[in-house]
Design a protein around this motif. Structure first.
Motif, PDB file in Angstrom:
ATOM      1  N   GLU A  50      -8.720  -9.939   4.813  1.00 60.67           N
ATOM      2  CA  GLU A  50      -9.028  -8.551   4.154  1.00 60.67           C
ATOM      3  C   GLU A  50     -10.206  -8.681   3.138  1.00 60.67           C
ATOM      4  O   GLU A  50     -10.567  -7.629   2.837  1.00 60.67           O
ATOM      5  N   LYS A  51     -10.415  -9.800   2.606  1.00 58.45           N
ATOM      6  CA  LYS A  51     -11.541  -9.817   1.671  1.00 58.45           C
ATOM      7  C   LYS A  51     -12.863  -9.388   2.005  1.00 58.45           C
ATOM      8  O   LYS A  51     -13.820  -8.894   1.257  1.00 58.45           O
TER       9      LYS A  51
ATOM     10  N   PHE B 103     -10.163  -1.190   3.604  1.00 60.55           N
ATOM     11  CA  PHE B 103      -8.776  -1.126   4.105  1.00 60.55           C
ATOM     12  C   PHE B 103      -8.216   0.528   3.921  1.00 60.55           C
ATOM     13  O   PHE B 103      -8.480   1.054   3.092  1.00 60.55           O
TER      14      PHE B 103
ATOM     15  N   ALA C 122      -4.730   2.665   5.559  1.00 61.64           N
ATOM     16  CA  ALA C 122      -3.329   2.811   6.255  1.00 61.64           C
ATOM     17  C   ALA C 122      -3.179   4.370   6.421  1.00 61.64           C
ATOM     18  O   ALA C 122      -3.104   4.955   5.030  1.00 61.64           O
TER      19      ALA C 122
ATOM     20  N   VAL D 212      -3.459   0.953  10.628  1.00 66.80           N
ATOM     21  CA  VAL D 212      -4.015   0.025   9.684  1.00 66.80           C
ATOM     22  C   VAL D 212      -5.482  -0.160  10.224  1.00 66.80           C
ATOM     23  O   VAL D 212      -5.685  -0.650  11.314  1.00 66.80           O
TER      24      VAL D 212
ATOM     25  N   PHE E 217      -8.948  -2.234   8.934  1.00 65.52           N
ATOM     26  CA  PHE E 217     -10.051  -3.034   8.327  1.00 65.52           C
ATOM     27  C   PHE E 217     -11.750  -2.655   8.616  1.00 65.52           C
ATOM     28  O   PHE E 217     -11.661  -2.632   9.667  1.00 65.52           O
TER      29      PHE E 217
ATOM     30  N   PRO F  17      -1.662  -5.211   1.574  1.00 63.40           N
ATOM     31  CA  PRO F  17      -2.932  -5.272   2.681  1.00 63.40           C
ATOM     32  C   PRO F  17      -3.527  -6.466   2.349  1.00 63.40           C
ATOM     33  O   PRO F  17      -4.694  -6.832   2.139  1.00 63.40           O
TER      34      PRO F  17
ATOM     35  N   VAL G  80       2.379   5.425   2.683  1.00 66.60           N
ATOM     36  CA  VAL G  80       1.268   4.682   2.568  1.00 66.60           C
ATOM     37  C   VAL G  80       1.051   5.195   0.913  1.00 66.60           C
ATOM     38  O   VAL G  80       0.746   6.405   0.735  1.00 66.60           O
TER      39      VAL G  80
ATOM     40  N   THR H  26       1.869  -0.023   2.186  1.00 65.79           N
ATOM     41  CA  THR H  26       2.673   0.733   2.835  1.00 65.79           C
ATOM     42  C   THR H  26       3.985   0.322   2.691  1.00 65.79           C
ATOM     43  O   THR H  26       4.727  -0.688   2.918  1.00 65.79           O
TER      44      THR H  26
END
Lengths: 214, 214
Positions: free
Chosen positions: A192-193, A197, A199, A209, A211, B175, B201, B207
């Motif tokens: 994730e970095k 992001f 959702a 979701v 990315f 996330p 969310v 979430t």
């Protein structure tokens, strides 16, 4: 142009299922895993050829539309094309019959390349023994201004994620706990970095979701 | 009255972290895993005693409020109370100092029961060697009309879920991909079949996933 991944996964992160039997060769989990997607109007129209307008039209359908938009080439693993099940069958042309639903060049990663296969609808399968970087270079060239999709399977997707080659990862997280199969998340600690992001929850209960860094 | 579970988990389903070191005894993953929760006004007020009104007030805070509402008793495993780390310390009174943030009877499952421990703020720890069903019966009796929370750890929560004893499972899915620890989903295949499902969310990207049958 972006390198994209779209997968249906369960809450516990599985993108494949393991409940296939001789009596039920697809198993029941798979249809549950893709139920919200296959219920959309876009899937019904684009994949089933049902232009009656039937199907859902909410958030799941918006993501289904995006799924089909602006793809200029696709990359898949040997398993997704069926080479593991048909290793010695030189006539094998994939699972999809005479109209594979790609309509663009598809690059199949395999240690045993074979001749390209061309279909009338624009789908052309090319077979390469190459690194993710090398095959991506070819796919990007073939796609022109459009996007490249890493179609699957899960191991191939993880390989491209691991190599930092994916610009947008969209997971439709379905409210099921499947318990076994191939998990999208394994070995992706900290992924994730590198991404923004988002959702969103669809009417079906599916959480979309995403990315993205593009 | 309902039997409730609330946990912060990562996208890959981990509710515990493994990056603790001698220099950083909590690790970095834990604070990332609970960041959205500990940022809420409710957490700051209820747990930190900060009544300045600081903290987030969106959806994460609404769930944080619900977390503290209407709990009449709590159940936890021996590990969460600290008995695994302090097996021979008869003076051990838990991690929480003189004001454990429960303020209700807490039933600790252990194979080595000891005398109850009472705190001035209403928290009383009872130690039982019992089945999930047996301890739940006592906790429900203690809770009266209020709810019982299965506090943790993950293995204890899964044990109660497996036994069908949980009415409401709320997971704050953060996330992050953590990659190791204790996964909430293991051995819970099909758990969704017994519950209604909802996902929402929050502004933080968390979430909030809820299975409920009450």
């Amino acid at each position: 142009m972006a390198v994209r991944v779209d997968l249906n996964v369960s809450l516990d992160g599985f993108a494949t299922t393991t409940d296939q039997t001789a009596e039920n060769p697809f198993g029941e989990d798979w249809s549950r895993l893709v139920a919200a997607y296959t219920a959309t109007r876009t899937f019904r129209s684009r994949v089933l050829g049902d232009d009656s307008g039937a199907g859902t039209t909410g958030l799941d359908d918006r993501y289904a539309q995006e799924y089909f938009e602006n793809i200029g080439a696709e990359i898949m693993g040997a398993g997704m094309f069926g080479l593991h099940q048909h290793p010695d069958d030189a006539e094998w042309r994939g699972w999809w019959g005479d109209e594979p639903p790609f309509e663009v060049p598809v690059f199949v990663l395999t240690h045993s390349p074979r001749d390209s296969i061309e279909f009338a609808n624009g789908t052309v399968f090319h077979f390469l023994s190459a690194t993710p970087e090398e095959v991506l270079q070819q796919a990007l060239a073939a796609a022109g201004e459009a996007d490249v999709r890493i179609g699957g399977g899960v191991e191939t997707v993880r390989q491209f994620l691991h190599a930092g080659l994916v610009d947008r990862l969209h997971l439709a997280v379905n409210p099921l706990v499947i318990g076994s199969g191939e998990r999208i998340w394994d070995d992706l600690r900290g992924v994730e970095k590198d991404y923004g992001f988002r959702a969103e929850v669809a009417e079906s209960g599916v959480t979309h979701v995403t990315f993205r860094r593009d």
